[in-house]
Design a protein around this motif. Structure first.
Motif, PDB file in Angstrom:
ATOM      1  N   UNK A 191       5.180  77.428 -45.622  1.00 33.77           N
ATOM      2  CA  UNK A 191       5.231  76.387 -46.585  1.00 33.77           C
ATOM      3  C   UNK A 191       4.208  77.100 -47.736  1.00 33.77           C
ATOM      4  N   UNK A 192       3.009  77.614 -47.124  1.00 35.83           N
ATOM      5  CA  UNK A 192       1.834  77.868 -48.108  1.00 35.83           C
ATOM      6  C   UNK A 192       2.281  79.209 -48.788  1.00 35.83           C
ATOM      7  N   UNK A 193       3.168  80.058 -48.161  1.00 34.57           N
ATOM      8  CA  UNK A 193       3.564  81.334 -48.798  1.00 34.57           C
ATOM      9  C   UNK A 193       4.563  81.183 -49.910  1.00 34.57           C
ATOM     10  N   UNK A 194       5.211  80.014 -49.981  1.00 32.86           N
ATOM     11  CA  UNK A 194       6.287  79.819 -50.959  1.00 32.86           C
ATOM     12  C   UNK A 194       6.049  78.668 -51.914  1.00 32.86           C
ATOM     13  N   UNK A 195       4.868  78.402 -52.312  1.00 34.78           N
ATOM     14  CA  UNK A 195       4.426  77.530 -53.267  1.00 34.78           C
ATOM     15  C   UNK A 195       3.380  77.992 -54.010  1.00 34.78           C
ATOM     16  N   UNK A 196       3.165  77.323 -55.159  1.00 31.30           N
ATOM     17  CA  UNK A 196       2.179  77.558 -56.169  1.00 31.30           C
ATOM     18  C   UNK A 196       1.004  77.457 -55.538  1.00 31.30           C
ATOM     19  N   UNK A 197       0.032  78.441 -55.764  1.00 31.86           N
ATOM     20  CA  UNK A 197      -1.478  78.527 -55.160  1.00 31.86           C
ATOM     21  C   UNK A 197      -2.063  77.227 -55.640  1.00 31.86           C
ATOM     22  N   UNK A 198      -3.141  76.522 -55.132  1.00 32.90           N
ATOM     23  CA  UNK A 198      -3.889  75.598 -55.369  1.00 32.90           C
ATOM     24  C   UNK A 198      -4.577  75.770 -56.660  1.00 32.90           C
ATOM     25  N   UNK A 199      -5.112  77.124 -56.906  1.00 37.71           N
ATOM     26  CA  UNK A 199      -6.019  77.511 -58.000  1.00 37.71           C
ATOM     27  C   UNK A 199      -5.058  76.991 -59.275  1.00 37.71           C
ATOM     28  N   UNK A 200      -3.883  77.204 -59.143  1.00 41.99           N
ATOM     29  CA  UNK A 200      -3.050  76.968 -60.522  1.00 41.99           C
ATOM     30  C   UNK A 200      -3.056  75.617 -60.952  1.00 41.99           C
ATOM     31  N   UNK A 201      -3.380  74.465 -59.895  1.00 43.07           N
ATOM     32  CA  UNK A 201      -3.449  73.103 -60.113  1.00 43.07           C
ATOM     33  C   UNK A 201      -2.118  72.682 -60.386  1.00 43.07           C
ATOM     34  N   UNK A 202      -0.891  72.895 -59.521  1.00 38.95           N
ATOM     35  CA  UNK A 202       0.130  72.294 -59.820  1.00 38.95           C
ATOM     36  C   UNK A 202       0.196  70.848 -59.436  1.00 38.95           C
ATOM     37  N   UNK A 203       1.180  70.214 -60.176  1.00 39.41           N
ATOM     38  CA  UNK A 203       1.398  68.753 -59.667  1.00 39.41           C
ATOM     39  C   UNK A 203       2.371  69.072 -58.478  1.00 39.41           C
ATOM     40  N   UNK A 204       2.282  68.196 -57.354  1.00 37.81           N
ATOM     41  CA  UNK A 204       3.127  68.491 -56.117  1.00 37.81           C
ATOM     42  C   UNK A 204       3.626  67.081 -55.885  1.00 37.81           C
ATOM     43  N   UNK A 205       5.012  67.166 -55.759  1.00 39.99           N
ATOM     44  CA  UNK A 205       5.953  66.114 -55.371  1.00 39.99           C
ATOM     45  C   UNK A 205       6.623  66.387 -54.043  1.00 39.99           C
ATOM     46  N   UNK A 206       6.333  65.767 -53.126  1.00 39.75           N
ATOM     47  CA  UNK A 206       6.877  65.818 -51.629  1.00 39.75           C
ATOM     48  C   UNK A 206       7.967  64.661 -51.250  1.00 39.75           C
ATOM     49  N   UNK A 207       9.131  65.267 -51.140  1.00 35.37           N
ATOM     50  CA  UNK A 207       9.915  63.871 -50.649  1.00 35.37           C
ATOM     51  C   UNK A 207      10.936  64.330 -49.506  1.00 35.37           C
ATOM     52  N   UNK A 208      10.951  63.578 -48.235  1.00 34.95           N
ATOM     53  CA  UNK A 208      11.676  63.749 -47.118  1.00 34.95           C
ATOM     54  C   UNK A 208      11.356  62.791 -46.197  1.00 34.95           C
ATOM     55  N   UNK A 209      11.876  62.937 -44.959  1.00 29.69           N
ATOM     56  CA  UNK A 209      11.806  61.964 -43.880  1.00 29.69           C
ATOM     57  C   UNK A 209      10.161  61.919 -43.692  1.00 29.69           C
TER      58      UNK A 209
END
Lengths: 242, 196
Positions: A191-209
Motif C-alpha cells: 500500500x505505502x509503496x503505491x500512494x502519495x506520501x504523507x508529506x504531500x498532505x493528500x486527502x485520502x478516501x478509502x472505500x471497500x469491505x
C-alpha cells in the motif's frame, strides 16, 4: 422525498456487476462520492430499500449507479438481472456531505478502493476530469482478478490520456497475463509503496469491505497520515454512518 | 404505494420488530467516517460537563466499579440494516447523572477521535441509553467503538457514538458530525427520521 427514476440504459461491467443509467426529473448533478437510496415495491406492497454509491451524475437529470450482485442479496440480483430499460423505480438523494470530493480542494487526492468500493471513487475521478482542478489524483485499486475489474476501458483510456490521474492495480487472487507480480493480499508495504506520501498532505478516501477499510485506515495512521485527512466508507455506498 | 417493480418479490421477514424501510442483517457491519482511534487505557475517561461549567469524570476503573447491566436490544442503522436482539453489557447513563445537576435539555456526545453527535437528554435518561464495554460477552472491539461506546438503541445507530469520551450538556440542540452532513437532527427509526 422519494422521486421516480426511469431506467434509460445499462452496461454490463463484469459477470456480476452492471452499471444502470437512470433519468430523474429535475436532478442537478451531485457531490462526487454521494449515494442514493433505492426503493423497490413488490406488487403486494412489500418494499425494500438499499443504498448505492453514485458512479456519475450530470446536470441534465442523468445518474448512474454500479451494482455488484451479492449471491444471497435481496435487491442486487433484481437490479442486475431483471431491471430493463423503461422500468421505473424510486430514489432518494443523492445524499451525504462527508465522503465527498469537492473541486475547490487543492490537496492531492489518494483514492484507495477494494472491489466495488471503487464506485464512489470513480465518481470522484470523473468529477475531477470534468473540472478545471489540476491537483494530482492517484487511485489504488485492489481487486481479486481481472474478471472483476470495473470501468476497465475508461480507466485504461484515462491512464493513457490524463496527466492528472495515476492508477495502480493490486490483484489479490489472480493477475492478468504477464503481470509482473504474483497475486497477494494487500499489505501495508504494498500500500505505502503505491500512494502519495504523507508529506504531500493528500486527502485520502478509502472505500471497500469492512476488513479492507479497517486495515488500510490503520496502516495509514501508523505510517503518519493524519486521521483528519482520511475519509472512509464501507463498500456498497451505505453512507458510512456507524 | 410507490412504483411497482414487476418481478420483484423481495424477501419477506416474519419480523414485526423492523422499523419502516429497514431490513434484517445477521452480520455486524462497521461504518465509520475515518480511522479507529487508538486510546491508551491509562488516560481513558468518561466525562460530563454541564452548562454551568461543572466537570464530572470517571476513569476506566471508576467506570468498571459501577453497577453493570446486561442489555438486549435491537439496533437500527440509517443505512437500512437492523440487527435484532444484540447483547451488550454496560452502565446506564442514568447512573452517571445521579450526582449531576443540570437544567439542560440537550447533550453533545464527544468521541475520542473527534466525532460528535447531538442527543436530547430525554433520550439518554430513563433507562434508554448506556455506556457499554462488552458486545456478545466479549470486550468491545476497537472497530465497533471499543473500549466503550454509547448505546442509544431507540435512535438510529449513528447516535450510539463509538469511542465515547463524554457528554457535553448544552442549552440548545447543536448539530453534531452527521447532523451537519445531511442527516436528521433527532434520528428516530420508527418515524424514519433519516435525512435533514
Amino acid at each position: 422525498m422519494w422521486q421516480v427514476a426511469e431506467v434509460v440504459g445499462g452496461t454490463d461491467e463484469t459477470d456480476t456487476a452492471r452499471t444502470i443509467r437512470l433519468r430523474v426529473e429535475g436532478l442537478m448533478g451531485h457531490l462526487a462520492g454521494q449515494h442514493i437510496d433505492i426503493r423497490l415495491t413488490a406488487d403486494d406492497g412489500y418494499t425494500a430499500i438499499r443504498s448505492y454509491s453514485v458512479a456519475s451524475a450530470d446536470m441534465d437529470g442523468h445518474l448512474e449507479i454500479t451494482v455488484d450482485e451479492l449471491p444471497d442479496g435481496e435487491v442486487s440480483p433484481y437490479l442486475v438481472r431483471n431491471l430493463a430499460v423503461g422500468d421505473q423505480l424510486e430514489i432518494r438523494g443523492p445524499v451525504g456531505g462527508w465522503f465527498v470530493w469537492r473541486p475547490s480542494r487543492e490537496n492531492p487526492v489518494q483514492l484507495i478502493g477494494g472491489g466495488s468500493g471503487v464506485v464512489p471513487l470513480m465518481s470522484m475521478i470523473r468529477a475531477h476530469q470534468a473540472s478545471g482542478n489540476a491537483s494530482p489524483f492517484r487511485l489504488l485499486y485492489s481487486l481479486k482478478s481481472p474478471h472483476t475489474l470495473l470501468y476497465r476501458e475508461e480507466l485504461r483510456r484515462l491512464e493513457r490520456e490524463s496527466a492528472k490521474l495515476t492508477v495502480d492495480y493490486v490483484y489479490t487472487r489472480s493477475t492478468p497475463e504477464g503481470w509482473p507480480v504474483m497475486p497477494a493480499r494487500l499489505t501495508a508495504d504494498t500500500l505505502l509503496a503505491r500512494i502519495f506520501p504523507a508529506e504531500e498532505n493528500p486527502d485520502v478516501f478509502v472505500c471497500g469491505q469492512t476488513v479492507f477499510v479497517e486495515a488500510v485506515a490503520d496502516w495509514l495512521v501508523m505510517a503518519g497520515y493524519s486521521a483528519e485527512s482520511i475519509r472512509t466508507e464501507r463498500f456498497g455506498g451505505t453512507g458510512g454512518i456507524q | 404505494m410507490g412504483i411497482i417493480s414487476s418481478g420483484f418479490r423481495g424477501r419477506r421477514s416474519e419480523n414485526t420488530a423492523l422499523p419502516p424501510g429497514q431490513h434484517e442483517t445477521h452480520d455486524f457491519p462497521v461504518l465509520t467516517a475515518g480511522p479507529a482511534p487508538l486510546i491508551p487505557m491509562d488516560t481513558w475517561e468518561f466525562f460530563i460537563t454541564t452548562e454551568e461549567g461543572q466537570r464530572y469524570s470517571w476513569s476506566w476503573d471508576d467506570f468498571m466499579a459501577l453497577p453493570q447491566e446486561e442489555i438486549s436490544q435491537d439496533i437500527h442503522c440509517v443505512t437500512s440494516w437492523s440487527k435484532l436482539g444484540t447483547s451488550w453489557r454496560g452502565v446506564p447513563v442514568d447512573t452517571f447523572f445521579e450526582s449531576v445537576e443540570t437544567t439542560s435539555d440537550f447533550a453533545t456526545a464527544h468521541s475520542f477521535g473527534g466525532y460528535t453527535t447531538n442527543i436530547p437528554l430525554w433520550d439518554l435518561l430513563g433507562g434508554k441509553a448506556w455506556v457499554v464495554s462488552e458486545f456478545d460477552g466479549e470486550p468491545l472491539a476497537r472497530a465497533h467503538g471499543g473500549p466503550a461506546r454509547l448505546l442509544v438503541p431507540h435512535l438510529y445507530f449513528w447516535k450510539s457514538a463509538k469511542w465515547i469520551h463524554g457528554l457535553e450538556l448544552t442549552g440548545e440542540d447543536v448539530p453534531g458530525f452527521w447532523e451537519s452532513n445531511g442527516y436528521h437532527l433527532h434520528g428516530n427509526p420508527w418515524r424514519e427520521e433519516r435525512y435533514s
